[in-house]
Design an enzyme around this catalytic site. Sequence first.
Site, mmCIF file in Angstrom:
data_model
loop_
_atom_site.group_PDB
_atom_site.id
_atom_site.type_symbol
_atom_site.label_atom_id
_atom_site.label_comp_id
_atom_site.label_asym_id
_atom_site.label_seq_id
_atom_site.Cartn_x
_atom_site.Cartn_y
_atom_site.Cartn_z
ATOM 1 N N ASP A 28 -1.838 2.270 -4.761
ATOM 2 C CA ASP A 28 -3.085 2.735 -4.151
ATOM 3 C C ASP A 28 -4.199 1.728 -4.398
ATOM 4 O OD1 ASP A 28 -1.857 5.062 -3.315
ATOM 5 O OD2 ASP A 28 -2.379 6.165 -5.140
ATOM 6 N N HIS A 32 0.808 -1.213 0.000
ATOM 7 C CA HIS A 32 0.000 0.000 0.000
ATOM 8 C C HIS A 32 0.844 1.267 0.000
ATOM 9 C CE1 HIS A 32 -3.736 1.866 -0.158
ATOM 10 N NE2 HIS A 32 -4.310 1.459 0.944
#
Length: 430
Positions: A405, A401
Amino acid sequence: MGEFTIKMPDVGEGVAEAELVEWHVKAGDPVMEDMVVAAVMTDKATVEIPSPVTGTVVWLGGEVGDTIAVKAPLLRIETAEDGGEPKVVSPATESVVQAPKPSAPAGQATIASPDAASTPPKAIGGLAGRPSERSLSGPVEKPLASPSVRLFAREHGVDLRQVASSGPAGRILREDIEQFLARGALPLSTQPGLARKTATEEIKLTGLRRRIAEKMSLSASRIPHITYVEEIDMTALEELRGTMNRDRKPEQAKLTVLPFLMRALVRAVSEQPDVNATFDDDAGIVTRHGAVHVGVAAQTPSGLVVPVVRHAEARGIWDCAGEIARLAQAARTGTATRDELSGSTITISSLGALGGIVSTPVINHPEVAIIGVNKIAVRPVWDGTQFVPRKMMNLSSSFDHRIVDGSDAATFIQRIRVLLETPALIFIES
């Protein structure tokens, strides 16, 4: 009397140390020239170390699980030679590394050397070399066998303590196990009753299992995972796959879902290069890779390994299938090389029929994405007017992450979904 010191050899370019994963001898044991005395591991590749001399082991330089530096003393052997100063077997002057030999195909025995065939078993540690002569009531020594032979025994459910040995110094060979199986011999067992079990067993993590633990701990502690799950209608692809397999040539590997997924992945990463990347979190540098080196997580009797299909972007469906099959066989038999087990830029994890409905795959550090394949199952799907049976499969995929995204992860998987649900698109040049 003389003395030889075997040092830890240089097992690979740039490798400064190796983990001791198995001793085949102990202090006081007799050894013969070319007999394997130890096995070490580095980067998931196991290397057997033979003795260059005949004699008696007088000292061992560590315990299983220890990390030993290259050129550090590994063991000492007392020989019948006369001499002054102890002799040292150095990697620079004499090769003491023997790469693991591929296992023979099923149903085909490994051919033993003339010396191995003509040398009778010897007593080790006060016990006769043949299991039939050992006392089952007293302590039983660990049978002598190479890692490849132990793997073969585990795959066939054979207890090596019950196999008669024919190799040097009581060492069990592959053909000994094959003869054991051919006789229809079964492990000794007793039918347990309904009784409480209070025994405990402590198992030290060594070798590949320790490497896996270290790798998973690194990934879980450093990478903030985001997992995205999407269902894929595989009906059309399964029909195409069945047709292609029926028409395949004898030399072509059978097609599974993975080659199609690999080709779809190549198309998808060309549109989202951030997913086909590695992240050096210490330096804060993301490296995008033009080459798509796909790691294919494979479960072996020794543990999880990730052989790598290199340059998937330059391979067709059949080429991908052949390379996957070749690497899977090498991983199962423990003959995969260091290069074949490293350098991936993105990984596919699949447990086939055991894949379940959903999984949360752990990213293969330092990569930033892993594609998790779940099982295919027939489910009722609403087509707008009625429920129809369709072959459905979930993809459970994880992303770093910090780099990817959530919307980019979803877009990437949705692109793969479209390609798999309309498999003709996989074969159309963009």
